[in-house]
Design a protein around this motif. Structure first.
Motif, PDB file in Angstrom:
ATOM      1  N   UNK A  15     -30.559   1.578 -77.221  1.00 14.91           N
ATOM      2  CA  UNK A  15     -31.335   1.691 -78.457  1.00 14.91           C
ATOM      3  C   UNK A  15     -32.826   1.650 -78.208  1.00 14.91           C
ATOM      4  N   UNK A  16     -33.257   0.725 -77.379  1.00 13.84           N
ATOM      5  CA  UNK A  16     -34.688   0.655 -77.053  1.00 13.84           C
ATOM      6  C   UNK A  16     -35.142   1.908 -76.309  1.00 13.84           C
ATOM      7  N   UNK A  17     -34.283   2.429 -75.448  1.00 17.22           N
ATOM      8  CA  UNK A  17     -34.612   3.657 -74.736  1.00 17.22           C
ATOM      9  C   UNK A  17     -34.705   4.832 -75.704  1.00 17.22           C
ATOM     10  N   UNK A  18     -33.791   4.895 -76.668  1.00 23.17           N
ATOM     11  CA  UNK A  18     -33.841   5.959 -77.662  1.00 23.17           C
ATOM     12  C   UNK A  18     -35.113   5.909 -78.489  1.00 23.17           C
ATOM     13  N   UNK A  19     -35.503   4.705 -78.908  1.00 25.20           N
ATOM     14  CA  UNK A  19     -36.752   4.574 -79.654  1.00 25.20           C
ATOM     15  C   UNK A  19     -37.955   4.935 -78.793  1.00 25.20           C
ATOM     16  N   UNK A  20     -37.892   4.563 -77.535  1.00 23.65           N
ATOM     17  CA  UNK A  20     -38.983   4.860 -76.614  1.00 23.65           C
ATOM     18  C   UNK A  20     -39.108   6.363 -76.377  1.00 23.65           C
ATOM     19  N   UNK A  21     -37.974   7.018 -76.123  1.00 29.40           N
ATOM     20  CA  UNK A  21     -38.013   8.460 -75.883  1.00 29.40           C
ATOM     21  C   UNK A  21     -38.256   9.249 -77.158  1.00 29.40           C
ATOM     22  N   UNK A  22     -38.130   8.613 -78.303  1.00 42.08           N
ATOM     23  CA  UNK A  22     -38.465   9.251 -79.565  1.00 42.08           C
ATOM     24  C   UNK A  22     -39.961   9.450 -79.748  1.00 42.08           C
ATOM     25  N   UNK A  70     -28.825 -14.439 -80.190  1.00 43.48           N
ATOM     26  CA  UNK A  70     -28.505 -13.751 -78.942  1.00 43.48           C
ATOM     27  C   UNK A  70     -28.932 -12.300 -78.963  1.00 43.48           C
ATOM     28  N   UNK A  71     -28.840 -11.682 -80.136  1.00 47.12           N
ATOM     29  CA  UNK A  71     -29.251 -10.286 -80.270  1.00 47.12           C
ATOM     30  C   UNK A  71     -30.745 -10.126 -79.994  1.00 47.12           C
ATOM     31  N   UNK A  72     -31.560 -11.030 -80.529  1.00 46.64           N
ATOM     32  CA  UNK A  72     -32.994 -10.977 -80.245  1.00 46.64           C
ATOM     33  C   UNK A  72     -33.262 -11.166 -78.751  1.00 46.64           C
ATOM     34  N   UNK A  73     -32.471 -11.997 -78.103  1.00 44.70           N
ATOM     35  CA  UNK A  73     -32.608 -12.155 -76.662  1.00 44.70           C
ATOM     36  C   UNK A  73     -32.244 -10.887 -75.912  1.00 44.70           C
ATOM     37  N   UNK A  74     -31.172 -10.224 -76.329  1.00 42.25           N
ATOM     38  CA  UNK A  74     -30.775  -8.969 -75.682  1.00 42.25           C
ATOM     39  C   UNK A  74     -31.825  -7.885 -75.871  1.00 42.25           C
ATOM     40  N   UNK A  80     -38.010  -5.644 -71.894  1.00 45.98           N
ATOM     41  CA  UNK A  80     -38.637  -6.012 -70.626  1.00 45.98           C
ATOM     42  C   UNK A  80     -38.205  -5.062 -69.510  1.00 45.98           C
ATOM     43  N   UNK A  81     -36.914  -4.739 -69.472  1.00 47.83           N
ATOM     44  CA  UNK A  81     -36.428  -3.805 -68.452  1.00 47.83           C
ATOM     45  C   UNK A  81     -37.123  -2.446 -68.585  1.00 47.83           C
ATOM     46  N   UNK A  82     -37.287  -1.973 -69.811  1.00 46.18           N
ATOM     47  CA  UNK A  82     -37.963  -0.690 -70.006  1.00 46.18           C
ATOM     48  C   UNK A  82     -39.437  -0.758 -69.638  1.00 46.18           C
ATOM     49  N   UNK A  83     -40.091  -1.849 -69.984  1.00 46.41           N
ATOM     50  CA  UNK A  83     -41.504  -2.000 -69.644  1.00 46.41           C
ATOM     51  C   UNK A  83     -41.700  -1.996 -68.131  1.00 46.41           C
ATOM     52  N   UNK A  84     -40.757  -2.592 -67.413  1.00 42.20           N
ATOM     53  CA  UNK A  84     -40.880  -2.629 -65.958  1.00 42.20           C
ATOM     54  C   UNK A  84     -40.468  -1.324 -65.292  1.00 42.20           C
ATOM     55  N   UNK A  92     -35.159   6.844 -63.702  1.00 40.37           N
ATOM     56  CA  UNK A  92     -34.176   5.807 -63.402  1.00 40.37           C
ATOM     57  C   UNK A  92     -33.847   5.003 -64.652  1.00 40.37           C
ATOM     58  N   UNK A  93     -34.828   4.804 -65.508  1.00 38.66           N
ATOM     59  CA  UNK A  93     -34.587   4.086 -66.764  1.00 38.66           C
ATOM     60  C   UNK A  93     -33.569   4.827 -67.621  1.00 38.66           C
ATOM     61  N   UNK A  94     -33.644   6.149 -67.635  1.00 39.85           N
ATOM     62  CA  UNK A  94     -32.695   6.946 -68.414  1.00 39.85           C
ATOM     63  C   UNK A  94     -31.327   6.947 -67.740  1.00 39.85           C
ATOM     64  N   UNK A  95     -31.295   7.149 -66.444  1.00 42.31           N
ATOM     65  CA  UNK A  95     -30.012   7.227 -65.749  1.00 42.31           C
ATOM     66  C   UNK A  95     -29.303   5.876 -65.713  1.00 42.31           C
ATOM     67  N   UNK A  96     -30.051   4.798 -65.815  1.00 39.23           N
ATOM     68  CA  UNK A  96     -29.439   3.473 -65.885  1.00 39.23           C
ATOM     69  C   UNK A  96     -28.595   3.342 -67.155  1.00 39.23           C
ATOM     70  N   UNK A  97     -29.112   3.844 -68.252  1.00 37.11           N
ATOM     71  CA  UNK A  97     -28.346   3.810 -69.505  1.00 37.11           C
ATOM     72  C   UNK A  97     -27.145   4.750 -69.440  1.00 37.11           C
TER      73      UNK A  97
END
Length: 110
Positions: A15-22, A70-74, A80-84, A92-97
């Motif tokens: 979801x975060x990746x989708x928003x980012x690539x949007x 827990x959802x806010x933690x996820x 954080x993973x996307x920022x890094x 690699x960020x895309x292929x990881x998903x």
């Protein structure tokens, strides 16, 4: 319970990746082209839907008392993973998903 938690984490990341690539800037960073308006909208809607599904998976794993926390933690870990990853290894960020879903299916079968 760990499958629901893993699913929630992967959905949060997707979801975060989708928003980012949007966003045009990040899409161009990954794919070296400008996305169409329709593709940007699809990525944004898909990102929000994945985050909503991540919320449902978190509630399924932890219940209503701890699920939203827990959802806010996820979401924080996914962000954080996307920022890094995005500045240094954008594809690699895309292929990881993409690779995470078949891997989650294998883990669920075992």
């Amino acid at each position: 319970m760990s499958i629901a938690l893993s699913t929630g984490g992967l959905l949060a990341y997707s979801g975060m990746l989708g928003l980012c690539l949007g966003l045009e800037r990040h899409f161009k960073q990954v794919w070296q082209r400008v996305p169409s308006l329709m593709l940007r909208r699809v990525l944004r809607v898909g990102g929000w839907l994945a985050l909503l599904a991540s919320f449902a998976a978190s509630v399924a794993a932890w219940g209503w008392a701890m699920g939203p926390i827990g959802w806010f933690g996820l979401i924080s870990l996914a962000g954080l993973a996307l920022v890094l990853l995005l500045p240094y290894r954008a594809r690699t960020a895309v292929w990881l998903a993409v690779a995470g879903w078949p891997l989650l299916g294998v883990v669920a079968l075992v």
